[in-house]
Design a protein around this motif. Sequence first.
Motif, PDB file in Angstrom:
ATOM      1  N   ASP A 231     -32.410  19.186 -21.906  1.00 30.66           N
ATOM      2  CA  ASP A 231     -33.106  18.908 -20.656  1.00 30.66           C
ATOM      3  C   ASP A 231     -34.575  19.341 -20.728  1.00 30.66           C
ATOM      4  OD1 ASP A 231     -30.859  17.892 -19.253  1.00 30.66           O
ATOM      5  OD2 ASP A 231     -30.155  19.937 -18.895  1.00 30.66           O
ATOM      6  N   ILE A 232     -35.435  18.588 -20.028  1.00 29.08           N
ATOM      7  CA  ILE A 232     -36.840  18.974 -19.915  1.00 29.08           C
ATOM      8  C   ILE A 232     -36.938  20.250 -19.086  1.00 29.08           C
ATOM      9  CG2 ILE A 232     -39.111  18.339 -19.035  1.00 29.08           C
ATOM     10  CD1 ILE A 232     -38.472  16.545 -21.270  1.00 29.08           C
ATOM     11  N   TYR A 233     -37.682  21.216 -19.596  1.00 26.00           N
ATOM     12  CA  TYR A 233     -37.891  22.466 -18.859  1.00 26.00           C
ATOM     13  C   TYR A 233     -39.200  22.369 -18.085  1.00 26.00           C
ATOM     14  CZ  TYR A 233     -38.730  27.379 -17.826  1.00 26.00           C
ATOM     15  OH  TYR A 233     -38.978  28.549 -17.171  1.00 26.00           O
ATOM     16  N   HIS A 234     -39.107  22.488 -16.742  1.00 20.32           N
ATOM     17  CA  HIS A 234     -40.284  22.352 -15.888  1.00 20.32           C
ATOM     18  C   HIS A 234     -40.852  23.690 -15.434  1.00 20.32           C
ATOM     19  CE1 HIS A 234     -38.549  18.261 -15.462  1.00 20.32           C
ATOM     20  NE2 HIS A 234     -39.827  17.915 -15.346  1.00 20.32           N
ATOM     21  N   GLY A 235     -40.061  24.763 -15.518  1.00 25.16           N
ATOM     22  CA  GLY A 235     -40.512  26.043 -14.990  1.00 25.16           C
ATOM     23  C   GLY A 235     -40.279  26.133 -13.493  1.00 25.16           C
ATOM     24  N   SER A 236     -40.687  27.220 -12.895  1.00 27.24           N
ATOM     25  CA  SER A 236     -40.447  27.452 -11.468  1.00 27.24           C
ATOM     26  C   SER A 236     -41.295  26.559 -10.576  1.00 27.24           C
ATOM     27  CB  SER A 236     -40.742  28.925 -11.120  1.00 27.24           C
ATOM     28  OG  SER A 236     -39.910  29.791 -11.847  1.00 27.24           O
ATOM     29  N   TYR A 237     -42.520  26.245 -10.997  1.00 23.81           N
ATOM     30  CA  TYR A 237     -43.445  25.499 -10.148  1.00 23.81           C
ATOM     31  C   TYR A 237     -44.004  24.251 -10.840  1.00 23.81           C
ATOM     32  CZ  TYR A 237     -43.200  29.974  -7.749  1.00 23.81           C
ATOM     33  OH  TYR A 237     -42.735  31.109  -7.119  1.00 23.81           O
TER      34      TYR A 237
END
Length: 419
Positions: A231-237
Amino acid sequence: MDNIRRGNKQLIKEINRSLVVNTILNFGPISRTKISDITSLGLSTVSNIVADLIKKDFIYETGEEESSGGRRPILIEFNCNDRFILGAKIGLDGIVISLINMKSLILDKIFTPSPVGQNENTILKVLIEVIQDLINRNGVKADKIIGSGIGVSGLVNQKKGILLSSEILGWRGIRFREFLEKEYNFPVFVDKDVNTLTLAEKRFGVGKNIKNFVCIAVGKGIGAGIVINGDIYHGSYGGAGDFGHIVIDKDGPLCYCGKRGCLETFSADKFIINKTKEAILNNQKTLVREFIKERGGLDSITIDMTLEAARKGDETARNIFQEAGTNLGIGVVNLISLFDPELIAVGGEGAKAGELIFQPMREVIKNNFPLKKEIKISPIQLGEDGWLIGAAELVLSEVFRNPIFKSKGKVVIKSAFHW
């Protein structure tokens, strides 16, 4: 797990239908029997779903399969040109909008210069004009478009479809989803452009079947799409992958982001152009000096000029790429330490330099991880089209997502297909 739907008969039907549709899309032309084998659904269940999809023109029968005895199985194919997606890449060079079919094939595309530094109304007006031009010249009805995916340079709130900020474009708070969904009756998905490129490489390119990898785009800026466990990791924001702004020299040159010594200032296009100018001003021997006499002087220098010189054996130009590759390798070492990827894929304009960049990168990585198995460094496979194909994947991944999950977009996704 508030994104999981509760089980009922309708959900089971949707799951079965999704299994059949995805199987036809990924393996078609395919027979009903093979669909049953792949999905483990009963043949009668598959036949009923197929009959309904044929009635709605989503799929069609196309020829017969070779028989091993008995009646020849009829093959089923997805009607890929019955519905379409709009894929867009928005960056410093310009806006590219593409018309893409359900097999992720780009049918047409239009380019227009970016309204850099303009206000929201101007930006969105230009975007609407380009979309409408593309729809009109291809004679596509708006109700045949199932959605639009947009990859844009900057910090993106993916859930709301808003570009929060883009230092390189000089934009703030561009509400792409809200604006376009008022204009058109299809859902809009927005993400960082490097994430769309990563999605494309994950589905069709060097990242296919790889669970953990990083896709780096090098050009006017440097970004990274991070894939963790598929999965693509987007981070918290939404800010994950802002790779170009890791600091590799606290006393280095000032970056446009406000920090000093960012990786971009040591590896991106501007670094190579500035180094080439510096070499000429210092009277170093280089073919670029001859190029600019013909093409417009010192300010006409481009990365392509330096690359052309390097490919012709110009030692000064080759050394500039060597330095940029070494610096990029220092940044990649940090990524490897953090994420332990199986693959580092490199794309964007900077990747055109090929081994001039890759070789020094590999040397830095090898020197920093002498006991680790070789980490694969590879150019992306899809080239410039990857940005657009990946933007379409933002839509397709939602349309064909497992129905046990609640949709991230509008309910109009379903109505577009009349499931």
